[in-house]
Design an enzyme around this catalytic site. Structure first.
Site, short mmCIF file in Angstrom:
data_model
loop_
_atom_site.label_atom_id
_atom_site.label_comp_id
_atom_site.label_asym_id
_atom_site.label_seq_id
_atom_site.Cartn_x
_atom_site.Cartn_y
_atom_site.Cartn_z
N GLU A 129 24.71 -93.43 -31.04
CA GLU A 129 25.55 -94.06 -30.01
C GLU A 129 26.88 -94.54 -30.59
OE1 GLU A 129 23.21 -97.06 -28.02
OE2 GLU A 129 22.35 -95.57 -26.69
N GLU A 164 17.39 -89.87 -26.12
CA GLU A 164 16.88 -91.18 -25.69
C GLU A 164 16.91 -91.24 -24.17
OE1 GLU A 164 18.38 -94.92 -27.17
OE2 GLU A 164 18.74 -94.04 -29.14
C1 BG6 Z 1 19.94 -97.39 -27.43
C2 BG6 Z 1 19.72 -97.50 -28.90
O1 BG6 Z 1 21.06 -98.13 -27.14
O2 BG6 Z 1 19.07 -97.97 -26.54
C3 BG6 Z 1 18.34 -97.93 -29.30
O3 BG6 Z 1 20.07 -96.33 -29.56
C4 BG6 Z 1 17.84 -98.98 -28.32
O4 BG6 Z 1 18.37 -98.37 -30.62
C5 BG6 Z 1 17.76 -98.36 -26.94
O5 BG6 Z 1 16.65 -99.58 -28.67
C6 BG6 Z 1 17.23 -99.27 -25.87
O6 BG6 Z 1 17.91 -100.48 -25.88
P1 BG6 Z 1 17.11 -101.85 -25.95
O7 BG6 Z 1 18.15 -102.87 -26.10
O8 BG6 Z 1 16.39 -101.93 -24.67
O9 BG6 Z 1 16.22 -101.76 -27.11
#
Ligand code: BG6
Length: 499
Positions: A184, A397
């Site tokens: 990201e 993701e």
């Molecule tokens: C992304 C990141 O922003 O979202 C992860 O690459 C992160 O590291 C994921 O865990 C979800 O965000 P969060 O804050 O819910 O853990």
């Protein structure tokens, strides 16, 4: 519905800081995320002030920080990989911890224990036919660079980083085919400490974080200006480091494919008013800018005008145009969680750094954490990315975070997760039917892990429940949730059976 390609890379995603634990063990050094305190299950905490860092520094040897504990993947990786294999994973996204290999970041040679750990993990994955997808830098920065060099704002980080990246390719190129450079990369322009190791009050002495601070809340404008400059400078240095390693990998490891990784932020105009449409277009361009540089190899002209107009002064790295042009990525990768709507109305528009704050969309449902659920936006964005870059796309993701507890049957009935993932997998299938070359899908946090924004175990994404709480209590034992069995069927049917 369109079929997923035969070799589609179904899997799941994690990062070292959020799963490994084993910090301070076997010579492991600490990175900037290891200094972030847990501040409550709904309080974002990935910001850092000078005094916070000093306090955390004084507690260097304790495990009072969730990222230092992770979910103990360091010791349990065999058990975890066996669970992933049971679901039928073809791909596992993980990251390498820079400070497990180079504990302070300044060493000339890596720590042999750390090097061996990743060989062992890759061997275990391959034993089950799981392809590792490795993020070289998932936000982690050795702490010394935060203290001594002002994080990625400073070009001095680049040679040390390149030494680490080059080592990864040299050492693991025969075990890892798919690589991502920076996780990201756009987050450095939204969450300064997380993305770039930037301490907020270095840009404004005496600044206090407001009590109701959210990651995307606006900062006081004077500070926002200086910070915006710093974050774009840091971004420039990350672009350079990324392009340098892409070029090196192309020259020395032709079997490897190397991608960018950005947080896809799909934006709608709030109304059909042309001003709102223009605003949404501009914000979309900003989101795409991160890919433009990494996939097309140059800064788009509009951002240079934006810098000029807004007094953002970048110190350009020597020879940067050539470096960027020679280091373009092989595929696009992205995280996608939610869509947003934007308005041109300045009174209702909030910014943080370079990002606009999003408004509520009345047509969408939200998660426990207020994230707007929108699979259609994913389909639209995938189509846009296809037309813009003509490159394969890896969705690395996606998912829904929720508060969960293990019930008496020692499971979690996470039907909301199944519904979320089902709708997004359908959207991906439709995008494939539209002609988008999607090569894989790795939902986030396939095993519960420490949340990034909250530094907490309370926000869970996994198919597998981990018995650990925010204070580090629990057995750390693993339990299959309902979604575990559902996802197993999805993979076994190559995305045909979503019910
Ligand atoms: C992304 C990141 O922003 O979202 C992860 O690459 C992160 O590291 C994921 O865990 C979800 O965000 P969060 O804050 O819910 O853990």
């Amino acid at each position: 519905m369109a079929k997923f390609p035969k070799n589609f890379l179904w899997g799941g995603a994690t990062s070292a800081a959020q799963i490994e634990g084993g910090r301070c063990l076997d010579g492991k050094g600490l990175c900037h995320l290891d200094y972030v305190y847990f501040r409550g299950p709904k309080t974002p905490c990935n910001f850092m002030l000078k005094k916070d860092l000093e306090k955390a520094r004084a507690e260097e040897t304790t495990l009072n920080f969730p990222n230092r504990r992770g979910i103990d993947f360091f010791h349990r990786y065999k058990e975890d990989i066996a669970l992933l294999a049971e679901m039928g994973f073809k791909s596992f996204r993980m990251s390498i911890s820079w400070t497990r290999l180079f504990p302070t970041g300044l060493e000339e040679t890596p720590d042999p224990e750390g090097v061996r750990f990743y060989h062992d993990v890759f061997a275990e994955l391959h034993r089950y036919g799981i392809e590792p997808l490795v993020t070289m830098i998932h936000y982690e920065l050795p702490i010394i660079f935060v203290e001594k060099y002002d994080g990625w704002v400073s070009p001095e980080v680049i040679p040390y980083c390149f030494r680490y990246l080059k080592f990864l390719i040299d050492e693991y190129k025969d075990e890892v085919k798919y690589w991502l450079t920076f996780n990201e990369i756009n987050m450095v322009c939204a969450v300064p400490y997380l993305g770039g190791g930037i301490i907020l009050d270095r840009y404004d002495d005496g600044f206090e974080i407001p009590k109701d601070f959210r990651p995307f809340a606006p900062l006081p404008s004077q500070m926002a200006k200086r910070w915006e400059n710093a974050s774009h400078q840091a971004l420039h240095h990350q672009f350079i480091a990324s392009a340098m390693i892409v070029k090196y990998a192309h020259e020395t490891a032709p079997n490897c494919l190397i991608g960018n990784m950005f947080n896809l932020h799909h934006l709608y105009p709030e109304t059909p008013a042309p001003e709102d449409a223009l605003r949404a277009h501009q914000e979309t361009e900003f989101n795409m800018f991160f890919c433009d540089v990494m996939a097309r190899g140059s800064y788009p002209s509009w951002i240079l005008s934006y810098y000029k107009k807004n007094g953002i002064e970048i110190t350009w790295y020597d020879g940067y145009e050539k470096i960027l042009a020679e280091g373009t990525v092989d595929f696009i990768s992205l995280s996608y969680y939610l869509s947003s709507i934007v308005t041109a109305d300045p009174k209702r528009q909030e910014r943080i750094g370079s990002f606009i704050r999003t408004l509520h969309n009345p047509y969408l449902e939200t998660s426990d954490f207020g994230w707007q659920i929108d699979p259609t936006a994913l389909r639209i964005s995938l189509n846009e990315l296809r037309d813009r870059f003509h490159l394969p796309i890896y969705i690395v993701e996606n998912g829904i975070g929720a508060f969960e507890e293990l019930n008496e049957e020692k499971t979690v009935h996470d039907d909301y997760r199944i519904a979320y993932l089902r709708s997004h997998i359908k959207a991906i299938a439709e995008a494939i039917e539209d002609g988008v070359d999607v090569i894989g899908y790795t939902p986030w946090g396939c095993i519960d892990l420490v949340s990034c924004s909250l530094v907490s175990m309370s926000k869970r994404y996994g198919f597998v429940y981990v018995d650990a709480d925010d204070e580090g209590n629990g057995t750390y034992d693993r339990y299959r949730k309902d979604s575990f069995y559902w996802y197993k069927k999805v993979i076994a049917s190559n995305g045909e059976d979503l019910e």
